[in-house]
Design an enzyme around this catalytic site. Sequence first.
Site, PDB file in Angstrom:
ATOM      1  N   GLU A  43       4.358  13.093  -4.923  1.00 41.57           N
ATOM      2  CA  GLU A  43       3.389  13.206  -3.740  1.00 41.57           C
ATOM      3  C   GLU A  43       3.957  13.910  -2.713  1.00 41.57           C
ATOM      4  OE1 GLU A  43       3.355   9.684  -1.691  1.00 41.57           O
ATOM      5  OE2 GLU A  43       1.128  10.035  -0.928  1.00 41.57           O
ATOM      6  N   CYS A  53      -2.232   8.953   2.753  1.00 44.25           N
ATOM      7  CA  CYS A  53      -1.821   8.599   0.929  1.00 44.25           C
ATOM      8  C   CYS A  53      -3.129   8.767   0.179  1.00 44.25           C
ATOM      9  CB  CYS A  53      -1.537   6.866   1.378  1.00 44.25           C
ATOM     10  SG  CYS A  53      -2.598   6.016   2.197  1.00 44.25           S
ATOM     11  N   GLU A  68       0.550  -1.229  -0.069  1.00 38.13           N
ATOM     12  CA  GLU A  68       0.114   0.071  -0.001  1.00 38.13           C
ATOM     13  C   GLU A  68       0.864   1.236  -0.091  1.00 38.13           C
ATOM     14  OE1 GLU A  68      -1.734   2.921   0.588  1.00 38.13           O
ATOM     15  OE2 GLU A  68      -2.310   2.486   2.659  1.00 38.13           O
TER      16      GLU A  68
HETATM   17  P1  NAD Z   1      10.434   6.826   3.759  1.00 37.62           P
HETATM   18  O1  NAD Z   1      10.197   6.169   2.580  1.00 37.62           O
HETATM   19  O2  NAD Z   1      11.526   6.872   4.295  1.00 37.62           O
HETATM   20  O3  NAD Z   1       9.396   5.812   4.939  1.00 37.62           O
HETATM   21  C1  NAD Z   1       8.171   5.540   4.892  1.00 37.62           C
HETATM   22  C2  NAD Z   1       8.076   4.392   5.820  1.00 37.62           C
HETATM   23  O4  NAD Z   1       8.783   3.215   5.397  1.00 37.62           O
HETATM   24  C3  NAD Z   1       8.660   4.561   7.144  1.00 37.62           C
HETATM   25  O5  NAD Z   1       7.554   3.980   8.131  1.00 37.62           O
HETATM   26  C4  NAD Z   1       9.944   3.914   7.216  1.00 37.62           C
HETATM   27  O6  NAD Z   1      10.163   3.457   8.470  1.00 37.62           O
HETATM   28  C5  NAD Z   1       9.722   2.756   6.359  1.00 37.62           C
HETATM   29  N1  NAD Z   1      11.040   2.228   5.635  1.00 37.62           N
HETATM   30  C6  NAD Z   1      11.810   3.084   5.183  1.00 37.62           C
HETATM   31  N2  NAD Z   1      12.852   2.325   4.411  1.00 37.62           N
HETATM   32  C7  NAD Z   1      12.667   0.998   4.697  1.00 37.62           C
HETATM   33  C8  NAD Z   1      13.100  -0.263   4.614  1.00 37.62           C
HETATM   34  N3  NAD Z   1      14.263  -0.171   3.789  1.00 37.62           N
HETATM   35  N4  NAD Z   1      12.422  -1.362   4.976  1.00 37.62           N
HETATM   36  C9  NAD Z   1      11.476  -1.008   5.568  1.00 37.62           C
HETATM   37  N5  NAD Z   1      10.784  -0.088   5.815  1.00 37.62           N
HETATM   38  C10 NAD Z   1      11.261   1.024   5.612  1.00 37.62           C
HETATM   39  O7  NAD Z   1       9.396   8.067   3.862  1.00 37.62           O
HETATM   40  P2  NAD Z   1       9.195   8.980   4.883  1.00 37.62           P
HETATM   41  O8  NAD Z   1      10.072  10.209   4.679  1.00 37.62           O
HETATM   42  O9  NAD Z   1       9.234   8.570   6.191  1.00 37.62           O
HETATM   43  O10 NAD Z   1       7.680   9.427   4.371  1.00 37.62           O
HETATM   44  C11 NAD Z   1       7.762  10.274   3.386  1.00 37.62           C
HETATM   45  C12 NAD Z   1       7.055   9.245   2.142  1.00 37.62           C
HETATM   46  O11 NAD Z   1       6.239   8.071   2.635  1.00 37.62           O
HETATM   47  C13 NAD Z   1       5.668   9.837   1.581  1.00 37.62           C
HETATM   48  O12 NAD Z   1       5.875  10.781   0.587  1.00 37.62           O
HETATM   49  C14 NAD Z   1       4.607   8.949   1.331  1.00 37.62           C
HETATM   50  O13 NAD Z   1       4.773   8.608  -0.076  1.00 37.62           O
HETATM   51  C15 NAD Z   1       5.023   7.793   2.145  1.00 37.62           C
HETATM   52  N6  NAD Z   1       4.310   7.378   2.973  1.00 37.62           N
HETATM   53  C16 NAD Z   1       3.148   6.715   2.792  1.00 37.62           C
HETATM   54  C17 NAD Z   1       2.318   6.252   3.485  1.00 37.62           C
HETATM   55  C18 NAD Z   1       0.942   5.669   3.246  1.00 37.62           C
HETATM   56  O14 NAD Z   1       0.079   5.484   4.052  1.00 37.62           O
HETATM   57  N7  NAD Z   1       0.953   5.087   1.994  1.00 37.62           N
HETATM   58  C19 NAD Z   1       2.443   6.509   5.004  1.00 37.62           C
HETATM   59  C20 NAD Z   1       3.502   7.146   5.304  1.00 37.62           C
HETATM   60  C21 NAD Z   1       4.721   7.659   4.319  1.00 37.62           C
END
Ligand code: NAD
Length: 484
Positions: free
Chosen positions: A383, A286, A252
């Site tokens: 996004e 999201c 997701e």
């Molecule tokens: P990010 O991509 O760094 O992290 C998003 C999430 O993924 C965090 O909870 C992080 O702990 C986890 N994550 C990151 N790298 C990982 C890995 N290698 N293995 C497992 N988990 C990992 O982004 P961010 O700066 O924390 O959030 C911003 C972006 O994340 C937004 O632009 C949005 O697209 C996305 N996001 C989406 C949702 C959603 O509901 N779909 C929720 C939160 C963030």
Amino acid sequence: MSDEFLNVQLLISGKWQDAADGRTLPVHDPATGETIGKIAHASKTDLALAAEGAAKGFEAWRTLTAWDRFVIMRRAANLLRERAESIARIMSREQGKPLAQALAEIDGAAGVIEYFGEEGRRLNDVLVPPRVANVEQRVLHRPVGVVAAFTPWNFPINQIARKLGAALGAGCAVIVKAPEDTPASPAELLRVFLDAGIPAGAVSLVYGDPAEISEYLIAHPVVRKISFTGSTPVGKHLASLAGAQMKPVTMELGGHAPVIVCADADLDAAAERLAAAKFRNAGQVCIAPTRFLLEQSIAPTFVDKFKARMSALKIGRGVDDGVTMGPLVNSRRVKALQELVEDARANGATVWHPDTALPNGGCFFPPTLIQNPDLSMRVMQEEPFGPLAIVSEFTSLTDAVKEANRLPYGLAAYVYTRNERTQRLLGEQVEAGMVAVNHHGIGVPEVPFGGIKDSGYGTEGGPEALRAHTYIKLVSSEQAKADF
Ligand code: NAD
């Protein structure tokens, strides 16, 4: 009591424990920057123990009857409801969202857990009529095994509840890697399952270095399914790790939701509902509406109404009375938003904020409206994941649909029109996993929740979400002929 210093431990084999090497990470209040707690940072030793405990937990959980699993899940949902006030306060402190939104999230999560517990009782096996006499063909749905679930910080409880609910309802055990930014409210969620009597190891909770944990758990032979919510780049990376291990995934991911507002829409209702959806959780959602496509003749009227809603937002600490929009979750997100807005401004966009002062300190970002965008701007491709709406105009529905479908994302989309033919047409033609018409009623437990294209695959709602945590097995047997 819930304003104490937060001390979040790992949950392994039914026991709360510190990391084997004693490592911790700090937890911050995004509204003040203050350190409000610490979390245990798992090492590989802890992860190995979590996997071992989950294997045992899976045996204990899958061998219960679906009814007994439902009873425990319903009890957990009720405990969550009973503890909602104190958990909401913890969530609001660590994540920043207003208390009312935290309470609504917890109530929604309780409903999700209850629904999946009930749905697990309807995971019926099937008898398929044979082509050959005396053959019985049974099609069985069996739990896939231990699930590794990776969840983000925007809905610290509900994102986990969806994954836990579907997995547990199907008879799987789950190791949750919850968000390090918002760790304490997830721990309270896991606690209600323990207190409801779930077998040790059926649910586990770890924190640490996300990349290290995902690499370890995805490759671990005990783990049989991966479920992730977060950004598209991380989702693609985890899906490739899972693909190399031939393990199924539910993904997701991000979105960049288009909203088509037609001239015949109820503009007051549209402005009110869209503003609520846009600025809920400071836009860190999201499915938040982002690209507003307005039919030209009503664009100025709609923009005025929408600006009035933006001006009415009360920005502050989520735990304070009357606050309707809190801070962003961390300074990384503030910087990301600032860069997108600066890029849009530098490329000719008009940027509008309401005339309200932001609280000092903390990770606050103003509600922002971007007008006159063009496709060269980063914000029209990436996004924003924040309190930012982009407004453009259209004169034909064909152009509106083309713009709605332009991006590789396909999570949520919104349509406002009174015309039933247009509603049906756009419902068919907009490429998204979810299209909401004249309201925002997506996200209830019994309907699909998920995206297409770069927004991921699989669903986190409805019976399909439960079935995605099972494998199908055929048992075909020839029966002895009756000899009486
Ligand atoms: P990010 O991509 O760094 O992290 C998003 C999430 O993924 C965090 O909870 C992080 O702990 C986890 N994550 C990151 N790298 C990982 C890995 N290698 N293995 C497992 N988990 C990992 O982004 P961010 O700066 O924390 O959030 C911003 C972006 O994340 C937004 O632009 C949005 O697209 C996305 N996001 C989406 C949702 C959603 O509901 N779909 C929720 C939160 C963030």
